[in-house]
Design an enzyme around this catalytic site. Sequence first.
Site, PDB file in Angstrom:
ATOM      1  N   GLU A 145       6.450 -29.065  -4.288  1.00 18.95           N
ATOM      2  CA  GLU A 145       7.496 -28.109  -3.615  1.00 18.95           C
ATOM      3  C   GLU A 145       8.823 -29.044  -3.231  1.00 18.95           C
ATOM      4  O   GLU A 145       8.663 -29.485  -2.200  1.00 18.95           O
ATOM      5  CB  GLU A 145       6.814 -27.625  -2.194  1.00 18.95           C
ATOM      6  N   HIS A 165       2.723 -29.428   4.368  1.00 14.20           N
ATOM      7  CA  HIS A 165       4.005 -28.595   3.986  1.00 14.20           C
ATOM      8  C   HIS A 165       5.257 -29.270   4.647  1.00 14.20           C
ATOM      9  O   HIS A 165       5.390 -29.748   5.596  1.00 14.20           O
ATOM     10  CB  HIS A 165       3.898 -27.086   4.766  1.00 14.20           C
TER      11      HIS A 165
HETATM   12  P1  PGA Z   1       9.752 -20.166  -0.553  1.00 18.80           P
HETATM   13  O1  PGA Z   1       8.785 -20.899   0.493  1.00 18.80           O
HETATM   14  O2  PGA Z   1       8.923 -19.505  -1.575  1.00 18.80           O
HETATM   15  O3  PGA Z   1      10.221 -18.857   0.427  1.00 18.80           O
HETATM   16  O4  PGA Z   1      10.765 -20.981  -1.026  1.00 18.80           O
HETATM   17  C1  PGA Z   1       7.756 -21.776  -0.368  1.00 18.80           C
HETATM   18  C2  PGA Z   1       6.917 -22.500   0.611  1.00 18.80           C
HETATM   19  O5  PGA Z   1       7.608 -23.201   1.479  1.00 18.80           O
HETATM   20  O6  PGA Z   1       5.773 -22.751   0.436  1.00 18.80           O
END
Ligand code: PGA
Length: 255
Positions: free
Chosen positions: A165, A95
């Site tokens: 992401e 992440h």
């Molecule tokens: P968010 O986070 O939906 O608050 O943007 C997503 C993540 O970091 O996995």
Amino acid sequence: MDRKIPLIVANWKMNPRTLAEGKVLFAELKKAGKRGAFVVAPPTLFIADFLRIVGKSNIAIAAQDVSSETLGAFTGDVSASMLKGACVSHVIVGHSERRARGEDDTLVRKKMAQAVKAGLLPILCVGETERDVQGKYFSLVESQVREALKGMPSSKLAQIAVAYEPVWAISTATENARPATPEDAHEMIIFIRKVLTDLYGRTQAMKVRILYGGSVTEKNIAALTQGSGAQGYLVGGASLRAREFTTIVTTVYGA
Ligand code: PGA
């Protein structure tokens, strides 16, 4: 979980404040399980309690991280086989919030290998910090995917997922975080599929589920579902709001 079923992951990060609050939220989310299957990634300390109350629901439990090592003197780490032994099924790997604290591609690769070896399904997070006009962010994402999968046999591809992401889209990353448009997400998802195809061939590459994450909310989930081509979503902030998360699950399964 069946690969054709969308993979929705509630990433609670370091929330909520107490186990008691966590149990209340978990009980509320459990009701959303009637609308479709999903995965909850609570803080590690809450996992055992939630596994006891999850019952025969549609909900699976994920860890937010895993050790890069198997056993031994690694203070603070939890191994993949410990997670598996506790009945955890999924794990978030690489992440951006961990990469920002020093986790590099080598560590991410080792964690991927550990997870797969133990029979967990790792969700590999990739994504650029910012978008430049020259499109260098494509090569950055390509290199994150290639590095994380070095040495990963093609026979294991059905057992992994990749989450795109973009860091600029994650709700807590900056004050101006904004979700990727469905078109932006779609373009990168196609690109990631191409990188996987270059590495493993098309048939194998199609086995990997590709998700989108970054400010997924009840407001944009319908558009994302229609236009992003994602096979699931990694949901942070909105997964702490049971009613909103239920709407997300309902929209994804209703599409
Ligand atoms: P968010 O986070 O939906 O608050 O943007 C997503 C993540 O970091 O996995």
